[in-house]
Design an enzyme around this catalytic site. Structure first.
Site, PDB file in Angstrom:
ATOM      1  CG  HIS A  96      -2.004   0.943   1.272  1.00 30.87           C
ATOM      2  ND1 HIS A  96      -3.451   0.491   1.070  1.00 30.87           N
ATOM      3  CD2 HIS A  96      -2.160   2.222   1.212  1.00 30.87           C
ATOM      4  CE1 HIS A  96      -4.137   1.576   0.966  1.00 30.87           C
ATOM      5  NE2 HIS A  96      -3.298   2.927   0.988  1.00 30.87           N
ATOM      6  CG  HIS A 130      -1.400   6.077  -2.642  1.00 31.16           C
ATOM      7  ND1 HIS A 130      -2.567   6.235  -3.170  1.00 31.16           N
ATOM      8  CD2 HIS A 130      -1.788   5.655  -1.203  1.00 31.16           C
ATOM      9  CE1 HIS A 130      -3.500   5.531  -2.718  1.00 31.16           C
ATOM     10  NE2 HIS A 130      -3.130   5.113  -1.297  1.00 31.16           N
ATOM     11  CG  ASP A 139      -0.881  10.564  -5.788  1.00 27.62           C
ATOM     12  OD1 ASP A 139      -0.744   9.228  -5.332  1.00 27.62           O
ATOM     13  OD2 ASP A 139      -1.941  10.905  -6.192  1.00 27.62           O
ATOM     14  N   GLY A 175      -9.538   7.669  -2.652  1.00 30.99           N
ATOM     15  CA  GLY A 175     -10.234   8.957  -2.510  1.00 30.99           C
ATOM     16  C   GLY A 175     -11.176   9.086  -1.157  1.00 30.99           C
ATOM     17  CG  HIS A 226      -7.933   3.385  -0.055  1.00 31.91           C
ATOM     18  ND1 HIS A 226      -7.519   3.056  -1.410  1.00 31.91           N
ATOM     19  CD2 HIS A 226      -6.847   3.941   0.421  1.00 31.91           C
ATOM     20  CE1 HIS A 226      -6.181   3.366  -1.445  1.00 31.91           C
ATOM     21  NE2 HIS A 226      -5.833   4.064  -0.399  1.00 31.91           N
ATOM     22  CD  GLU A 237      -7.185   6.244   5.146  1.00 30.31           C
ATOM     23  OE1 GLU A 237      -5.939   6.807   5.109  1.00 30.31           O
ATOM     24  OE2 GLU A 237      -7.890   5.977   4.032  1.00 30.31           O
ATOM     25  CG  ASP A 267      -1.519   5.744   3.062  1.00 28.94           C
ATOM     26  OD1 ASP A 267      -1.865   5.564   1.760  1.00 28.94           O
ATOM     27  OD2 ASP A 267      -2.252   6.709   3.720  1.00 28.94           O
TER      28      ASP A 267
END
Length: 371
Positions: free
Chosen positions: A26, A28, A30, A187, A214, A217, A313
């Site tokens: 996990h 990302h 970006d 998102g 996701h 969370e 993350d």
């Protein structure tokens, strides 16, 4: 390890934690840029970065991300996304991303990102995926040529609020076998349940494409329930709020633990939790249990037999690495080398790879941890 040092060895080992083989599920794209790269890419496109040098920019991201709100946390991505709108930018970011994973001891990484967020300068969805894969391939080939080892795959994410799930699922399927290993939705979680993208999940299920979502969370048990029922998720992105379905009470023989049916299902079926400890603190995902690493329900879930994995993350926003996340947990809960190996084996066993490739990862973990 009282200082949670990246370069310290855990009890039971003389090998620095950074050098041990790790699995990253996990992470990302970006959220893992180098600050210097942001500055250089920003300069090339005429974008004004929020800080003038790499050190100040890294500190800005860390400060902005430590808000206790997932919505505020996500706003930092306006900066990274701005410099990831060209093929050249995507390729560079992906190449450096894999290089940084390798430097941190990662032997397999799944890189999640949302191609629909990278189209403002003329790229098509397919061209964006191809640009990222080009960077991944460059880095893997360079590591191999230098005698190292790393493998990586793309997790194509659909932004749950944009209602493009079916289109992005089709994109993921087109690039299956060419770098894409699975599908994700990301998102804002609250208000955008997985059921909203049911058509995408139906398509993916019909084509046997693995899915992680996701869930658990920024929203609770209903979100997790929808991820499993509507999304057929094999893993839960974060998933820490499954602990809401676990009750601890005082009994005659001491503390008694009672699990609700959802928690029981997740544990008994080995559905992996992609926890990201520092991020979970920053976004308020564990606020109901406390505000320090020692309050994180990770250890409770681990002790109860949930298939927990440890992840970053967003390395830039959390100013972290996978090594650091493991060190923080070891410091908070007294874990030794055996525990950290268990987390890596958990991750290897649920990686979106064929069985033979997962078995190879397990062998490499065993060798690296000294078994």
């Amino acid at each position: 390890m009282s200082d949670a040092s990246d370069d310290a060895a855990l009890p039971g080992s003389r090998v620095p934690l950074r050098e041990l083989p790790k699995i990253s599920l996990h992470d990302h794209l970006d959220g893992g840029l180098r600050p210097q790269t942001i500055l250089e890419l920003a300069d090339a496109i005429g974008f004004e970065a929020p800080a003038p040098d790499a050190a100040a920019l890294g500190a800005w991201f860390a400060a902005q991300s430590d808000s206790g709100s997932l919505v505020e946390y996500l706003r930092t991505f306006d900066v990274t996304l701005a410099v990831m709108q060209t093929a050249e930018g995507l390729t560079r970011v992906a190449r450096e991303f894999v290089e940084d994973l390798h430097a941190d001891g990662v032997i397999y990484g799944e890189i999640r990102w949302a191609p629909e967020q990278h189209l403002t300068r003329g790229l098509s969805l397919d061209a964006a995926v191809e640009a990222v894969q080009h960077g991944i391939d460059e880095a893997v080939d360079a590591v191999d040529a230098a005698g190292g080892f790393i493998r990586a795959g793309q997790l194509v994410s659909a932004m749950r609020q944009n209602d493009r799930g079916r289109e992005i699922a089709e994109l993921a399927l087109r690039h299956r076998g060419h770098g894409v290993v699975g599908f994700d939705t990301a998102g804002p979680e609250a208000g955008f349940p997985p059921s909203r993208n049911r058509a995408a999940f139906d398509l993916l299920a019909s084509e046997w494409m693995p899915v992680t979502i996701h869930a658990g969370e920024a929203d609770g048990l209903d979100s997790i329930r929808s991820a499993l029922l509507d999304g057929r998720a094999l893993r839960l992105g974060h998933g820490v709020r499954i602990a809401e379905d676990v009750e601890i009470s005082d009994g005659e023989a001491g503390l008694e633990v009672t699990m609700g049916p959802l928690a029981q299902w997740v544990r008994d079926r080995g559905i992996a939790l992609e926890t990201s400890p520092s991020s979970n603190l920053q976004t308020g995902a564990i606020a109901q249990w406390g505000s320090t690493m020692g309050d994180h329900p990770f250890d409770l879930l681990y002790q109860l037999g949930f298939r927990v994995t440890v992840n970053t993350d967003n390395r830039l926003m959390s100013a972290t690495t996978l090594t650091r996340e493991l060190a923080l947990l070891a410091d908070a809960f007294g874990y030794d080398i055996t525990d950290v190996e268990a987390f890596q084996l958990n991750a290897a066993e649920v990686a979106f790879l064929p069985l033979e490739d997962r078995e190879e990862l397990v062998e490499r973990i065993g060798a690296g941890f000294g078994r």
